[in-house]
Design a protein around this motif. Structure first.
Motif, PDB file in Angstrom:
ATOM      1  N   ALA A   1      11.826 -30.681 -36.424  1.00 22.94           N
ATOM      2  CA  ALA A   1      12.028 -29.445 -36.466  1.00 22.94           C
ATOM      3  C   ALA A   1      12.474 -28.280 -36.309  1.00 22.94           C
ATOM      4  O   ALA A   1      13.627 -27.536 -37.175  1.00 22.94           O
ATOM      5  N   SER A   2      12.402 -28.284 -34.916  1.00 17.98           N
ATOM      6  CA  SER A   2      13.069 -27.322 -33.682  1.00 17.98           C
ATOM      7  C   SER A   2      14.052 -28.172 -33.367  1.00 17.98           C
ATOM      8  O   SER A   2      14.429 -27.136 -32.411  1.00 17.98           O
ATOM      9  N   LEU A   3      14.993 -29.055 -34.301  1.00 22.35           N
ATOM     10  CA  LEU A   3      15.460 -29.978 -33.204  1.00 22.35           C
ATOM     11  C   LEU A   3      16.735 -29.073 -33.272  1.00 22.35           C
ATOM     12  O   LEU A   3      17.499 -28.674 -31.741  1.00 22.35           O
ATOM     13  N   PRO A   4      17.464 -28.627 -34.437  1.00 23.78           N
ATOM     14  CA  PRO A   4      18.436 -27.350 -34.437  1.00 23.78           C
ATOM     15  C   PRO A   4      18.552 -26.545 -32.592  1.00 23.78           C
ATOM     16  O   PRO A   4      18.972 -25.732 -32.428  1.00 23.78           O
ATOM     17  N   LEU A   5      17.334 -25.993 -32.669  1.00 25.51           N
ATOM     18  CA  LEU A   5      16.863 -24.965 -31.935  1.00 25.51           C
ATOM     19  C   LEU A   5      16.964 -25.584 -30.554  1.00 25.51           C
ATOM     20  O   LEU A   5      17.988 -24.278 -29.506  1.00 25.51           O
ATOM     21  N   TRP A   6      16.650 -26.635 -29.830  1.00 26.42           N
ATOM     22  CA  TRP A   6      16.219 -26.979 -28.560  1.00 26.42           C
ATOM     23  C   TRP A   6      17.877 -27.967 -28.294  1.00 26.42           C
ATOM     24  O   TRP A   6      17.615 -27.544 -26.987  1.00 26.42           O
ATOM     25  N   ARG A   7      18.274 -27.851 -29.125  1.00 22.51           N
ATOM     26  CA  ARG A   7      19.317 -28.532 -29.056  1.00 22.51           C
ATOM     27  C   ARG A   7      21.376 -27.307 -28.443  1.00 22.51           C
ATOM     28  O   ARG A   7      21.939 -27.898 -29.004  1.00 22.51           O
ATOM     29  N   GLY A   8      20.509 -26.768 -29.548  1.00 20.13           N
ATOM     30  CA  GLY A   8      21.567 -25.041 -29.699  1.00 20.13           C
ATOM     31  C   GLY A   8      22.650 -25.150 -30.594  1.00 20.13           C
ATOM     32  O   GLY A   8      23.643 -24.426 -30.551  1.00 20.13           O
ATOM     33  N   TYR A   9      22.024 -25.784 -31.772  1.00 15.07           N
ATOM     34  CA  TYR A   9      23.160 -25.834 -32.493  1.00 15.07           C
ATOM     35  C   TYR A   9      22.915 -24.919 -33.309  1.00 15.07           C
ATOM     36  O   TYR A   9      22.350 -23.727 -33.602  1.00 15.07           O
ATOM     37  N   GLY A  10      24.053 -23.873 -33.963  1.00 13.04           N
ATOM     38  CA  GLY A  10      24.761 -22.870 -34.954  1.00 13.04           C
ATOM     39  C   GLY A  10      24.427 -21.765 -33.417  1.00 13.04           C
ATOM     40  O   GLY A  10      24.926 -20.884 -34.013  1.00 13.04           O
ATOM     41  N   GLY A  11      24.667 -22.417 -31.821  1.00  9.88           N
ATOM     42  CA  GLY A  11      24.406 -20.607 -31.321  1.00  9.88           C
ATOM     43  C   GLY A  11      26.271 -20.375 -30.583  1.00  9.88           C
ATOM     44  O   GLY A  11      27.059 -21.056 -31.318  1.00  9.88           O
ATOM     45  N   SER A  12      26.696 -19.513 -30.756  1.00 11.81           N
ATOM     46  CA  SER A  12      27.720 -18.378 -30.040  1.00 11.81           C
ATOM     47  C   SER A  12      27.601 -17.944 -28.675  1.00 11.81           C
ATOM     48  O   SER A  12      26.792 -17.048 -28.480  1.00 11.81           O
ATOM     49  N   PRO A  13      28.275 -18.326 -27.943  1.00 11.06           N
ATOM     50  CA  PRO A  13      28.604 -18.148 -26.620  1.00 11.06           C
ATOM     51  C   PRO A  13      28.862 -16.470 -26.590  1.00 11.06           C
ATOM     52  O   PRO A  13      28.610 -15.540 -25.803  1.00 11.06           O
ATOM     53  N   ASP A  14      29.476 -16.186 -27.657  1.00  7.70           N
ATOM     54  CA  ASP A  14      30.247 -14.759 -27.747  1.00  7.70           C
ATOM     55  C   ASP A  14      28.780 -13.703 -27.911  1.00  7.70           C
ATOM     56  O   ASP A  14      29.194 -12.253 -28.149  1.00  7.70           O
ATOM     57  N   ASN A  15      28.179 -14.115 -29.118  1.00  6.15           N
ATOM     58  CA  ASN A  15      26.165 -13.674 -28.871  1.00  6.15           C
ATOM     59  C   ASN A  15      25.117 -14.267 -28.804  1.00  6.15           C
ATOM     60  O   ASN A  15      25.102 -15.690 -29.731  1.00  6.15           O
ATOM     61  N   PRO A  16      24.999 -13.886 -27.587  1.00  6.01           N
ATOM     62  CA  PRO A  16      23.599 -14.452 -27.530  1.00  6.01           C
ATOM     63  C   PRO A  16      22.179 -14.137 -27.613  1.00  6.01           C
ATOM     64  O   PRO A  16      21.680 -15.010 -27.842  1.00  6.01           O
ATOM     65  N   THR A  17      22.143 -13.773 -29.109  1.00  8.10           N
ATOM     66  CA  THR A  17      20.965 -12.968 -29.800  1.00  8.10           C
ATOM     67  C   THR A  17      20.779 -14.107 -30.994  1.00  8.10           C
ATOM     68  O   THR A  17      20.143 -14.050 -31.740  1.00  8.10           O
TER      69      THR A  17
END
Length: 150
Positions: free
Chosen positions: A91-107
């Motif tokens: 369930a938390s795979l996208p979060l701990w793999r960093g999917y959807g993150g953006s280097p330009d927006n650390p929030t």
């Protein structure tokens, strides 16, 4: 044929589920700009294939290994801990793999999700270990209080 309240409730829930399913399919097919039906189909088919070709065989092999490696009174605890661990990790795979993150927006992904997953899994297995310890202590008490056969 007699209608029982449970049968009526089951029929009502099935009808509600089918209505929600129909609403979702209608939205998927009519709001093409927002839903991307081909991408949704790819995810749906991929999910089914991963379930049937990976998840089910892995679960069967782990279950077989557990019957050989873990004694019956403790097997259910280990199975429960494995089930919770897998569900939380997936369930938390996208979060701990960093999917959807953006280097330009650390929030976007502001927390250390990998560390937090390790903490949750540690708590799950600490709870399982505590429950196994309680079962071991109860079993020892029962054996110690058994009457002497001689």
């Amino acid at each position: 044929m007699k209608t029982t309240p449970a049968l009526a409730l089951r029929g009502l829930l099935a009808a509600a589920g089918l209505a929600v399913l129909g609403y979702g399919i209608h939205g998927l097919l009519t709001m093409e700009r927002a839903t991307h039906p081909l991408q949704a189909a790819r995810w749906l088919i991929g999910g089914i294939l991963i379930h049937d070709l990976v998840a089910v065989p892995v679960t069967a092999v782990v279950g077989l290994l557990l019957t050989r490696l873990v004694r019956a009174p403790y097997r259910a605890v280990v199975q429960g801990a494995l089930l919770v661990s897998a569900a939380v990790a997936l369930a938390s795979l996208p979060l701990w793999r960093g999917y959807g993150g953006s280097p330009d927006n650390p929030t976007v992904n502001p927390l250390p999700y990998g560390r937090n997953l390790a903490i949750v899994l540690g708590a799950v297995w600490a709870g399982a270990a505590a429950l196994i310890a309680v079962r071991v202590a109860r079993a020892r008490r029962r054996l110690g209080s058994a009457p002497d056969p001689s």
